[in-house]
Enzyme design. Structure first.
Site, PDB file in Angstrom:
ATOM      1  N   SER A 188       0.970  -1.231  -0.130  1.00  0.00           N
ATOM      2  CA  SER A 188       0.035  -0.030  -0.055  1.00  0.00           C
ATOM      3  C   SER A 188       1.036   1.247  -0.014  1.00  0.00           C
ATOM      4  CB  SER A 188      -0.980   0.139   1.145  1.00  0.00           C
ATOM      5  OG  SER A 188      -1.411   1.340   1.462  1.00  0.00           O
ATOM      6  N   GLU A 195       0.349   3.706   1.578  1.00  0.00           N
ATOM      7  CA  GLU A 195       0.438   4.168   3.196  1.00  0.00           C
ATOM      8  C   GLU A 195       1.798   3.923   3.663  1.00  0.00           C
ATOM      9  OE1 GLU A 195      -1.827   5.479   5.565  1.00  0.00           O
ATOM     10  OE2 GLU A 195      -3.270   5.948   4.245  1.00  0.00           O
ATOM     11  N   TYR A 206      -1.309   0.175  10.599  1.00  0.00           N
ATOM     12  CA  TYR A 206      -1.663  -0.222   9.063  1.00  0.00           C
ATOM     13  C   TYR A 206      -0.474  -0.379   8.351  1.00  0.00           C
ATOM     14  CZ  TYR A 206      -3.550  -0.643   4.393  1.00  0.00           C
ATOM     15  OH  TYR A 206      -3.967  -0.740   3.197  1.00  0.00           O
TER      16      TYR A 206
HETATM   17  P1  NAP Z   1     -11.367  -4.465   1.868  1.00  0.00           P
HETATM   18  O1  NAP Z   1     -12.567  -4.350   0.867  1.00  0.00           O
HETATM   19  O2  NAP Z   1     -11.509  -3.977   3.379  1.00  0.00           O
HETATM   20  O3  NAP Z   1     -11.347  -6.159   1.776  1.00  0.00           O
HETATM   21  C1  NAP Z   1     -10.552  -6.777   2.775  1.00  0.00           C
HETATM   22  C2  NAP Z   1     -10.611  -8.114   2.819  1.00  0.00           C
HETATM   23  O4  NAP Z   1      -9.957  -8.880   3.817  1.00  0.00           O
HETATM   24  C3  NAP Z   1     -12.200  -8.374   2.875  1.00  0.00           C
HETATM   25  O5  NAP Z   1     -12.666  -9.650   2.020  1.00  0.00           O
HETATM   26  C4  NAP Z   1     -12.212  -9.127   4.611  1.00  0.00           C
HETATM   27  O6  NAP Z   1     -12.834 -10.255   4.736  1.00  0.00           O
HETATM   28  C5  NAP Z   1     -10.794  -9.731   4.384  1.00  0.00           C
HETATM   29  N1  NAP Z   1     -10.150 -10.036   5.736  1.00  0.00           N
HETATM   30  C6  NAP Z   1      -9.937  -9.059   6.703  1.00  0.00           C
HETATM   31  N2  NAP Z   1      -9.263 -10.163   7.779  1.00  0.00           N
HETATM   32  C7  NAP Z   1      -9.566 -11.317   7.381  1.00  0.00           C
HETATM   33  C8  NAP Z   1      -9.052 -12.559   7.947  1.00  0.00           C
HETATM   34  N3  NAP Z   1      -8.526 -12.386   9.288  1.00  0.00           N
HETATM   35  N4  NAP Z   1      -9.349 -13.658   7.309  1.00  0.00           N
HETATM   36  C9  NAP Z   1      -9.774 -13.764   6.029  1.00  0.00           C
HETATM   37  N5  NAP Z   1      -9.954 -12.642   5.379  1.00  0.00           N
HETATM   38  C10 NAP Z   1      -9.783 -11.504   6.030  1.00  0.00           C
HETATM   39  O7  NAP Z   1     -10.220  -4.035   1.188  1.00  0.00           O
HETATM   40  P2  NAP Z   1      -9.945  -3.845  -0.354  1.00  0.00           P
HETATM   41  O8  NAP Z   1     -10.131  -2.333  -0.419  1.00  0.00           O
HETATM   42  O9  NAP Z   1     -10.394  -4.757  -1.361  1.00  0.00           O
HETATM   43  O10 NAP Z   1      -8.204  -3.965  -0.443  1.00  0.00           O
HETATM   44  C11 NAP Z   1      -7.668  -4.977  -0.747  1.00  0.00           C
HETATM   45  C12 NAP Z   1      -6.046  -5.108  -0.484  1.00  0.00           C
HETATM   46  O11 NAP Z   1      -5.443  -3.949  -0.960  1.00  0.00           O
HETATM   47  C13 NAP Z   1      -5.917  -4.883   1.103  1.00  0.00           C
HETATM   48  O12 NAP Z   1      -5.016  -5.655   1.328  1.00  0.00           O
HETATM   49  C14 NAP Z   1      -5.779  -3.400   1.132  1.00  0.00           C
HETATM   50  O13 NAP Z   1      -5.021  -3.108   2.227  1.00  0.00           O
HETATM   51  C15 NAP Z   1      -4.796  -3.200   0.014  1.00  0.00           C
HETATM   52  N6  NAP Z   1      -4.750  -2.078  -0.461  1.00  0.00           N
HETATM   53  C16 NAP Z   1      -6.067  -1.273  -0.665  1.00  0.00           C
HETATM   54  C17 NAP Z   1      -6.338   0.272  -1.091  1.00  0.00           C
HETATM   55  C18 NAP Z   1      -7.395   0.481  -1.350  1.00  0.00           C
HETATM   56  O14 NAP Z   1      -7.435   1.993  -1.593  1.00  0.00           O
HETATM   57  N7  NAP Z   1      -8.527  -0.065  -1.678  1.00  0.00           N
HETATM   58  C19 NAP Z   1      -5.142   0.697  -1.226  1.00  0.00           C
HETATM   59  C20 NAP Z   1      -3.455   0.044  -1.141  1.00  0.00           C
HETATM   60  C21 NAP Z   1      -3.707  -1.330  -0.795  1.00  0.00           C
HETATM   61  P3  NAP Z   1     -14.461  -9.854   5.942  1.00  0.00           P
HETATM   62  O15 NAP Z   1     -15.535  -9.525   4.681  1.00  0.00           O
HETATM   63  O16 NAP Z   1     -14.308 -11.288   6.688  1.00  0.00           O
HETATM   64  O17 NAP Z   1     -13.984  -8.832   6.780  1.00  0.00           O
END
Ligand code: NAP
Length: 342
Positions: free
Chosen positions: A123, A125, A148
Site C-alpha cells: 500500500s 500508506e 496499518y
Molecule cells: P476490503 O474491501 O476491506 O477487503 C478486505 C478483505 O480482507 C475482506 O474480504 C475481509 O473479509 C478480508 N479479511 C480481513 N481480515 C481477514 C481475516 N482475518 N481472514 C480472512 N479474510 C480477512 O479491502 P480492499 O479495498 O478490497 O483492499 C484489498 C487489499 O488491497 C488490502 O490488502 C488493502 O490493504 C490493499 N490496499 C487497498 C487500497 C485501497 O485503496 N482499496 C490501497 C492500497 C492497498 P471480511 O469480509 O471477513 O472482513
C-alpha cells in the site's frame, strides 16, 4: 484453464478481481471467513461461480489448506484489516492480518505450491511522511505513520525476502488509494458520496450511522476530519486489472500503481456535491475529533514503471469515479425516500 486463489474475496478488490478472472476463464477460489460469506458482501453475487474455501488468514493451517485445495497457478493476497484510521485501535489484529498472515501464505506456497505466482497487496500508506520526494515510485523509502502501514511494510519486505531467498514468484503491488461503488460506508470517499446523495434527495438525517452511532448526515450536515488531506485516488476496477497484469510478467517485480494525480478532500467534496448540483460548503464541516493522530504527507504516485512495462493506464477519471459513486448511493437511498422510510 488457470486456477486462481484470492484471499479477501469478500472485499472491494477481491470481488472485482474475481469478476475479471472469471471473465478471463479462470477457475476462481476465494478464501473467506465463514461468517462473512454468509452475510451480504461484495462477492455475494458470485456465489456458485467461485469456489469458497472457509478460513481465516491469521490461521496458518487455514492458509495451507486453501493453497492445497485450490492448487492455484496464481494467488492474490488481498485479505487485510484495511482501514488505516482504525488501525491504532486494532493494532495487534492489524499486525496479525496485514503482517504475519503474509508470511504464513508465503510458507504455504513454498511447501505446497512453489511454482505458483503470488501477488501481495502492499500500500502507498507505507510511504507515510515523505520529506523531499514529490512523487513515490518503487525506489522510494518507506516511513509509515500508522499501525496499518507498519504492518504492510513488514509484509512487503518479507515478500521480497521470500522471493530472493527461495526463488519464489512473489510480487508486491504498491497501490495508491482506489475506490468504487463497492467501498463500505465507513470509508471516507463513500461517506462523501453518501453525503452528496443525501443532499440530492433532501435527506436531513440519514438512515445509516457512523462509527459513533450518529447518522452519517445529521441536521443536513456531514462531519469529516481534516479537509486539507490529499490523496492519489483512482478507480478500483482499473487497479485490479493492474494486479493481473503484474502477475503476467516473465519475472516477479514490484510495481507502484496510482493515477499520478493528487486531490484534496475538499476537492473530493466539491466533485461529489457538484455532480448533483449541490453546494458542498453548506453540507460538510470539519470535525477535529475525526482527525487522525498522524497523517501521511501528500503521497502521489509515479506509476511510470507500470505504464512503461505493463502498458497499464487508468481509464476512469477522478470526477467520473466520484459521479458513479454518488449515483450508486442515490440508487441505494431512493427506495427508502420513495417508501417514506426516511
Ligand atoms: P476490503 O474491501 O476491506 O477487503 C478486505 C478483505 O480482507 C475482506 O474480504 C475481509 O473479509 C478480508 N479479511 C480481513 N481480515 C481477514 C481475516 N482475518 N481472514 C480472512 N479474510 C480477512 O479491502 P480492499 O479495498 O478490497 O483492499 C484489498 C487489499 O488491497 C488490502 O490488502 C488493502 O490493504 C490493499 N490496499 C487497498 C487500497 C485501497 O485503496 N482499496 C490501497 C492500497 C492497498 P471480511 O469480509 O471477513 O472482513
Amino acid at each position: 484453464m488457470k486456477r486462481a486463489l484470492i484471499t479477501g474475496i469478500t472485499g472491494q478488490d477481491g470481488s472485482l478481481l474475481a469478476e475479471l478472472l472469471l471473465d478471463k476463464g479462470y477457475t476462481v477460489f476465494g478464501l473467506a471467513r465463514q461468517e462473512s460469506w454468509y452475510r451480504p458482501n461484495c462477492a455475494s453475487h458470485l456465489a456458485g461461480k467461485v469456489e469458497i474455501i472457509f478460513g481465516d488468514v491469521t490461521e496458518g493451517v487455514d492458509i495451507a489448506n486453501a493453497v492445497q485445495e485450490a492448487a492455484p497457478d496464481e494467488i492474490y493476497n488481498l485479505a487485510s484489516q484495511s482501514r488505516p484510521g482504525e488501525s491504532w485501535a486494532r493494532a495487534p489484529e492489524t499486525l496479525m492480518v496485514n503482517g504475519l498472515a503474509a508470511i504464513r501464505l508465503f510458507e504455504a506456497v513454498r511447501h505446497n505450491r512453489p511454482a505458483a505466482r503470488v501477488y501481495h497487496a502492499s500500500s502507498s500508506e507505507m510511504f507515510g511522511r515523505q520529506c523531499g520526494s514529490d512523487r513515490q515510485d518503487e525506489n522510494t523509502s518507506f516511513n509509515p505513520v500508522n499501525p496499518y502501514a507498519a504492518a504492510k511494510v513488514y509484509a512487503h519486505h518479507m515478500a521480497s525476502i521470500y522471493r530472493d531467498s527461495y526463488k519464489l514468484y512473489i510480487t508486491s503491488g504498491i497501490l495508491f488509494n482506489h475506490e468504487s461503488e463497492r467501498r463500505p460506508l465507513h470509508f471516507l470517499t463513500q461517506k462523501v458520496a453518501y453525503g452528496a446523495a443525501c443532499a440530492s434527495l433532501g435527506i436531513v438525517n440519514s438512515p445509516d450511522r457512523n462509527e459513533r452511532g450518529r447518522p452519517i448526515v445529521e441536521g443536513g450536515r456531514l462531519a469529516l476530519g481534516n479537509l486539507e488531506i490529499a490523496r492519489d485516488w483512482g478507480y478500483a476496477p482499473d487497479f485490479v486489472r493492474a494486479m493481473w497484469m503484474i502477475l503476467q510478467q516473465e519475472e516477479p517485480e514490484d510495481f507502484v500503481i496510482g493515477t499520478g494525480q493528487l486531490h484534496t478532500l475538499k476537492q473530493l467534496c466539491e466533485a461529489a456535491y457538484q455532480s448533483v448540483g449541490c453546494d458542498w460548503q453548506r453540507c460538510v464541516f470539519s470535525d477535529p475529533v475525526l482527525f487522525r493522530p498522524l497523517e501521511p504527507g501528500h503521497i502521489l504516485a509515479d506509476p511510470s514503471k507500470a505504464m512503461d512495462l505493463l502498458g497499464w493506464r487508468p481509464t476512469v477519471s477522478f470526477e467520473e469515479m466520484v459521479r458513479r459513486m454518488v449515483q450508486a448511493q442515490i440508487a441505494h437511498l431512493r427506495p427508502l425516500v420513495d417508501s417514506g422510510d426516511v
